[in-house]
Design a protein around this motif. Structure first.
Motif, short mmCIF file in Angstrom:
data_model
loop_
_atom_site.label_atom_id
_atom_site.label_comp_id
_atom_site.label_asym_id
_atom_site.label_seq_id
_atom_site.Cartn_x
_atom_site.Cartn_y
_atom_site.Cartn_z
N MET A 280 0.83 -1.20 0.00
CA MET A 280 0.00 0.00 0.00
C MET A 280 0.87 1.26 0.00
O MET A 280 1.77 1.39 0.83
CB MET A 280 -0.91 0.02 1.23
N TYR A 282 1.90 4.67 1.24
CA TYR A 282 1.71 5.16 2.61
C TYR A 282 2.04 6.64 2.70
O TYR A 282 1.18 7.46 2.94
CB TYR A 282 2.60 4.30 3.52
N SER A 315 -7.31 5.35 -7.77
CA SER A 315 -8.29 5.32 -6.70
C SER A 315 -7.71 5.90 -5.41
O SER A 315 -6.50 5.90 -5.21
CB SER A 315 -8.73 3.87 -6.44
N TYR A 317 -7.46 4.95 -2.39
CA TYR A 317 -6.62 4.13 -1.52
C TYR A 317 -5.21 3.96 -2.08
O TYR A 317 -4.34 3.42 -1.41
CB TYR A 317 -7.26 2.76 -1.27
#
Length: 348
Positions: A280, A282, A315, A317
């Motif tokens: 992910m 961060y 997106s 996220y």
């Protein structure tokens, strides 16, 4: 590219052997990349006296031969701009070098940073700790024991952050020793490891390391440091998959760097490549104002514009937090993506 990466499978799987075989001469790196006739690049070779050049051959293998603007090369190659002494830039931009406990930086209430090792597999030219006094913060059991004793006396701590240098320069048995000691401190719940080694030398993710993480009572987070999608290869993806199956939370932090990733398309490619690898996005840091790295600087207004473009391409996220660290502040500072307010201009 045969002189960059050996075809010997045992070498590809031996991170310590690769660590002992890094490129330290700018001339060799430029020769390998067919750039040894490029006068501007050759002019920067003397900057290794300011900060040593270290490039693993597996990392160099991902660079494009003949391209002086390769984004991986730009992160690691010495440059004559490093000799510039500019106002506002410091050898200690985050005010870290006056730490009371050797090997410990305790800036935040619930978490403390442990400098596990001073060395790195790859020396990034923009490193905010390129001037850090690692000789006063030795990566050995004596220093670690002092840090652990300090942690035991701080009940507000619930997270320890392994940093450096690169903490993954510690061998598996050394990591096991420190992790076992942390597991015996009841108030410590999480271990966060900030590292560039899994991307620089993917073989660092050994089966023994994965097994140790899997059996730990601590919640383990591994924060990669990757700035460009071209750094990500199959070996890295395989290592991340094994860590993910072991229950490790995988994150990434980047630095916005001029000439490397200072446009929204490049950052979108990076976010997609990270997410595809199970990592992910961060943090995306603006450059810390360390002496020798001013040529990488992106202004806050430029960074805001780039981030707005990134938000249109991926997106939510996949959008990292744009942030900076300010010496003496109790936490990182998130940069507001709205345009900078002037005294006569109010945003409604």
């Amino acid at each position: 590219m045969a002189d960059i990466v050996t075809l010997n499978p045992s070498y590809r799987e031996d991170w310590i052997a690769q660590l002992g075989d890094v490129i330290t001469d700018p001339d060799e790196l430029l020769r390998i990349l067919s750039l040894d006739d490029h006068p501007e690049l050759l002019a920067g070779r003397d900057a290794r006296s300011l900060f040593a050049l270290r490039v693993p051959r597996s990392f160099a293998a991902r660079m494009e031969p003949g391209n002086p603007n390769d984004p991986l090369l730009r992160q690691v190659l010495t440059a004559r701009e490093e000799f510039m002494q500019l106002p506002g830039y410091s050898t200690d931009p985050l005010e870290e070098q006056d730490n009371a406990i050797p090997g410990v930086l305790h800036k935040y209430q619930n978490r403390a940073l442990m400098i596990l090792k001073g060395g790195c597999a790859v020396n990034c030219r923009y490193c905010f700790r390129r001037h850090f006094p690692y000789n006063e913060n030795q990566g050995n059991k004596r220093t670690w024991q002092g840090a652990l004793d300090y942690f035991r006396q701080q009940p507000a701590l619930d997270e320890i952050i392994f940093s450096g240098g690169d903490p993954m320069m510690a061998k598996d048995n050394e990591l096991d020793w420190v992790i076992s000691a942390l597991e015996n401190i009841p108030h410590i719940k999480r271990l966060r490891i900030h590292t560039r080694l899994p991307i620089a030398i993917p073989a660092r993710i050994t089966p023994e390391l994965v097994a140790r993480f899997e059996r730990s009572r601590l919640q383990i987070l591994l924060v990669n440091h990757i700035n460009h999608a071209n750094e990500i290869n199959d070996a890295f993806r395989d290592g991340m998959a094994r860590l993910r199956r072991a229950g490790v939370t995988l994150l990434n932090q980047s630095v916005m760097l001029r000439g490397v990733n200072d446009n929204p398309d490049t950052l979108a490619d990076l976010s997609n490549a990270l997410f595809d690898a199970g990592v992910m996005p961060y943090y995306l840091h603006v450059l810390d104002r360390v002496q020798g790295a001013a040529h990488y600087m992106i202004s806050d207004d430029e960074a805001r514009e780039i981030m707005r473009g990134l938000m249109q391409r991926v997106s939510g996220y996949m959008v990292p937090k744009l942030t900076r660290e300010i010496g003496g502040e109790p936490s990182k500072t998130t940069i507001d993506l709205r345009m900078r307010q002037h005294p006569d201009h109010e945003i409604n």
